[in-house]
Design a protein around this motif. Structure first.
Motif, PDB file in Angstrom:
ATOM      1  N   VAL A 112       0.876  -1.176   0.000  1.00  0.00           N
ATOM      2  CA  VAL A 112       0.000   0.000   0.000  1.00  0.00           C
ATOM      3  C   VAL A 112       0.915   1.228   0.000  1.00  0.00           C
ATOM      4  O   VAL A 112       1.772   1.348   0.877  1.00  0.00           O
ATOM      5  CB  VAL A 112      -0.907   0.036   1.256  1.00  0.00           C
ATOM      6  N   SER A 113       0.772   2.072  -1.011  1.00  0.00           N
ATOM      7  CA  SER A 113       1.599   3.296  -1.038  1.00  0.00           C
ATOM      8  C   SER A 113       0.719   4.527  -1.079  1.00  0.00           C
ATOM      9  O   SER A 113      -0.264   4.580  -1.819  1.00  0.00           O
ATOM     10  CB  SER A 113       2.501   3.351  -2.258  1.00  0.00           C
ATOM     11  N   TYR A 114       1.162   5.475  -0.323  1.00  0.00           N
ATOM     12  CA  TYR A 114       0.542   6.797  -0.319  1.00  0.00           C
ATOM     13  C   TYR A 114       0.717   7.397  -1.714  1.00  0.00           C
ATOM     14  O   TYR A 114       1.735   7.163  -2.377  1.00  0.00           O
ATOM     15  CB  TYR A 114       1.322   7.617   0.714  1.00  0.00           C
ATOM     16  N   PHE A 149       3.639  -0.625   4.052  1.00  0.00           N
ATOM     17  CA  PHE A 149       3.032   0.696   3.900  1.00  0.00           C
ATOM     18  C   PHE A 149       4.149   1.703   3.630  1.00  0.00           C
ATOM     19  O   PHE A 149       5.102   1.816   4.398  1.00  0.00           O
ATOM     20  CB  PHE A 149       2.251   1.095   5.160  1.00  0.00           C
ATOM     21  N   ALA A 150       4.008   2.445   2.526  1.00  0.00           N
ATOM     22  CA  ALA A 150       5.054   3.409   2.152  1.00  0.00           C
ATOM     23  C   ALA A 150       4.414   4.697   1.652  1.00  0.00           C
ATOM     24  O   ALA A 150       3.268   4.676   1.216  1.00  0.00           O
ATOM     25  CB  ALA A 150       5.924   2.797   1.040  1.00  0.00           C
ATOM     26  N   PRO A 151       5.142   5.822   1.622  1.00  0.00           N
ATOM     27  CA  PRO A 151       6.453   6.000   2.229  1.00  0.00           C
ATOM     28  C   PRO A 151       6.382   6.739   3.576  1.00  0.00           C
ATOM     29  O   PRO A 151       7.408   6.914   4.203  1.00  0.00           O
ATOM     30  CB  PRO A 151       7.178   6.883   1.199  1.00  0.00           C
ATOM     31  N   ARG A 153       6.097   7.300   7.319  1.00  0.00           N
ATOM     32  CA  ARG A 153       6.109   6.519   8.567  1.00  0.00           C
ATOM     33  C   ARG A 153       5.067   7.025   9.569  1.00  0.00           C
ATOM     34  O   ARG A 153       4.571   6.253  10.388  1.00  0.00           O
ATOM     35  CB  ARG A 153       7.507   6.545   9.202  1.00  0.00           C
ATOM     36  N   ASN A 154       4.726   8.324   9.480  1.00  0.00           N
ATOM     37  CA  ASN A 154       3.757   8.855  10.449  1.00  0.00           C
ATOM     38  C   ASN A 154       2.328   8.415  10.106  1.00  0.00           C
ATOM     39  O   ASN A 154       1.596   7.944  10.970  1.00  0.00           O
ATOM     40  CB  ASN A 154       3.851  10.382  10.515  1.00  0.00           C
ATOM     41  N   LEU A 155       1.958   8.565   8.825  1.00  0.00           N
ATOM     42  CA  LEU A 155       0.628   8.103   8.405  1.00  0.00           C
ATOM     43  C   LEU A 155       0.526   6.591   8.618  1.00  0.00           C
ATOM     44  O   LEU A 155      -0.476   6.090   9.149  1.00  0.00           O
ATOM     45  CB  LEU A 155       0.382   8.467   6.929  1.00  0.00           C
ATOM     46  N   GLY A 156       1.583   5.865   8.237  1.00  0.00           N
ATOM     47  CA  GLY A 156       1.591   4.403   8.411  1.00  0.00           C
ATOM     48  C   GLY A 156       1.457   4.032   9.883  1.00  0.00           C
ATOM     49  O   GLY A 156       0.674   3.144  10.248  1.00  0.00           O
ATOM     50  N   GLY A 157       2.205   4.721  10.752  1.00  0.00           N
ATOM     51  CA  GLY A 157       2.166   4.437  12.189  1.00  0.00           C
ATOM     52  C   GLY A 157       0.780   4.722  12.761  1.00  0.00           C
ATOM     53  O   GLY A 157       0.268   3.971  13.604  1.00  0.00           O
ATOM     54  N   TYR A 158       0.169   5.794  12.273  1.00  0.00           N
ATOM     55  CA  TYR A 158      -1.179   6.169  12.746  1.00  0.00           C
ATOM     56  C   TYR A 158      -2.196   5.081  12.349  1.00  0.00           C
ATOM     57  O   TYR A 158      -3.012   4.647  13.167  1.00  0.00           O
ATOM     58  CB  TYR A 158      -1.541   7.538  12.158  1.00  0.00           C
ATOM     59  N   ILE A 159      -2.123   4.625  11.107  1.00  0.00           N
ATOM     60  CA  ILE A 159      -3.062   3.592  10.631  1.00  0.00           C
ATOM     61  C   ILE A 159      -2.823   2.279  11.390  1.00  0.00           C
ATOM     62  O   ILE A 159      -3.766   1.588  11.787  1.00  0.00           O
ATOM     63  CB  ILE A 159      -2.913   3.375   9.091  1.00  0.00           C
ATOM     64  N   LYS A 160      -1.551   1.979  11.631  1.00  0.00           N
ATOM     65  CA  LYS A 160      -1.204   0.762  12.369  1.00  0.00           C
ATOM     66  C   LYS A 160      -1.804   0.828  13.782  1.00  0.00           C
ATOM     67  O   LYS A 160      -2.380  -0.134  14.281  1.00  0.00           O
ATOM     68  CB  LYS A 160       0.333   0.711  12.442  1.00  0.00           C
ATOM     69  N   VAL A 169       4.541  -3.406   7.783  1.00  0.00           N
ATOM     70  CA  VAL A 169       5.937  -2.955   7.779  1.00  0.00           C
ATOM     71  C   VAL A 169       5.944  -1.563   7.166  1.00  0.00           C
ATOM     72  O   VAL A 169       5.327  -1.337   6.122  1.00  0.00           O
ATOM     73  CB  VAL A 169       6.805  -3.881   6.882  1.00  0.00           C
ATOM     74  N   LEU A 170       6.650  -0.614   7.811  1.00  0.00           N
ATOM     75  CA  LEU A 170       6.616   0.774   7.323  1.00  0.00           C
ATOM     76  C   LEU A 170       7.922   1.173   6.651  1.00  0.00           C
ATOM     77  O   LEU A 170       9.007   0.873   7.157  1.00  0.00           O
ATOM     78  CB  LEU A 170       6.373   1.736   8.498  1.00  0.00           C
ATOM     79  N   TRP A 171       7.809   1.863   5.531  1.00  0.00           N
ATOM     80  CA  TRP A 171       8.963   2.531   4.911  1.00  0.00           C
ATOM     81  C   TRP A 171       9.255   3.766   5.752  1.00  0.00           C
ATOM     82  O   TRP A 171       8.330   4.422   6.255  1.00  0.00           O
ATOM     83  CB  TRP A 171       8.621   2.934   3.475  1.00  0.00           C
TER      84      TRP A 171
END
Ligand code: 13P
Ligand code: SF4
Length: 312
Positions: A112-114, A149-151, A153-160, A169-171
């Protein structure tokens, strides 16, 4: 507004007619650029709009990855970008070759990429997302299925965090603007304006997001502020959105959040501000610079964007 706005806007209107062009603009562009746009929106709305444009020419008043997305979705149109130097620190934090090597380490993961990525990264992606629909996109994937989830890390961390999915796994990428907001500064503003609601873009760090009454994309923030009973808001995203807030919600007060460095205008995206009325005129006159790409990459990238658009 710039001094000679009326004359420049009239020239743009004339060129748009002559060239059969439409102007799409992001909320983070300069207020005068927003004022000449045919369509103003967040990155999701702009992607969807780009797919259905009927005019021959699309001028994208925004950053490079946004114009690229428009070209991916409208390959038969001429897509122009007034300033090709208008990049994005987040998209640049994820090089396609490095990302391919990263992806190879996780062969069973869905990618999944932003949308804030280059066309090369989108071509390596299964489903794109924007900050408006990242949650729906991740939730559309089976819970047992691991995800890259890329790229951001903040959006990915929030969704996680909100989905409780540990198999993501976050980029390690970030936006230079959204990483700069100061928790102390926001809390100090909040004590001066105790009734104000804090609205935060999910590209901000977790400690900043923890101060929020509402977390969402630019379009989500606009909707929340319009519907809320509150009359004051501390706005923790790029300051360009304040122009649309003043236009759409004139009876409320919007206070831009401070950054960690008070000596600079770090809450402005220098790339978005590279688009000026003069550069739009020059671009329409010469019909350049134009976005081009090879067909194989375009069609791979298109698949990942259409997968996103199909998720409601
Ligand atoms: P939106 O998805 O809210 O439009 O944000 C795009 C962007 O570039 C954020 O920095
Ligand atoms: Fe990229 Fe950040 Fe600018 Fe958005 S605000 S376009 S993520 S650099």
């Amino acid at each position: 507004m710039v001094e000679n706005f009326a004359a420049l806007a009239a020239r743009i209107a004339q060129l748009k007619k002559e060239k059969d062009a439409v102007i799409l603009a992001h909320y983070y562009t300069n207020p005068e650029v927003q004022a000449v746009a045919d369509f103003l929106g967040d990155s999701l709305a702009l992607s969807v709009k780009a797919k259905d444009i009927e005019a021959k020419v699309i001028l994208f008043a925004g950053v490079h990855f946004m114009a690229e997305t428009a070209k991916v979705l409208s390959p038969d149109k001429k897509v122009l970008i007034p300033n090709p130097e208008a990049g994005c620190s987040l998209a640049e934090s994820c090089d396609a070759e490095d990302f391919a090597a990263f992806k190879a380490q996780y062969p069973d993961h869905v990618v999944v990429s932003y949308v804030n990525t280059t066309v090369g990264v989108k071509a390596l992606t299964d489903i794109c997302c924007t900050s408006s629909n990242a949650l729906q996109v991740v939730e559309s994937i089976d819970r047992e299925q691991p995800i890259i989830f890329a790229p951001d890390r903040n959006l990915g961390g929030y969704i996680k965090k909100i989905t409780g999915r540990d198999n993501m796994v976050l980029w390690d990428g970030a936006c230079h603007v959204h990483e700069q907001f100061s928790v102390e500064g926001i809390l100090a503003l909040k004590s001066e304006h105790p009734e104000a609601k804090v609205v935060v873009h999910p590209e901000c760090k977790e400690a900043v997001a923890d101060t929020a009454d509402y977390i969402g994309s630019t379009a989500g923030i606009l909707e929340y502020c319009g519907a809320s009973e509150a009359t004051e808001f501390i706005v923790v995203t790029e300051a360009g959105i304040l122009a649309e807030m003043a236009r759409k919600i004139p009876n409320k007060r919007f206070i831009p959040a401070p950054t960690t460095d008070s000596s600079c205008t770090c809450n402005e995206c220098k790339y978005m501000k590279m688009v000026t009325l003069e550069s739009i005129i020059a671009c329409l006159e010469s019909e350049s610079p134009e976005i081009t790409m090879d067909e194989a990459t375009r069609s791979s990238a298109e698949r990942s964007i259409l997968n996103m658009i199909s998720i409601k």
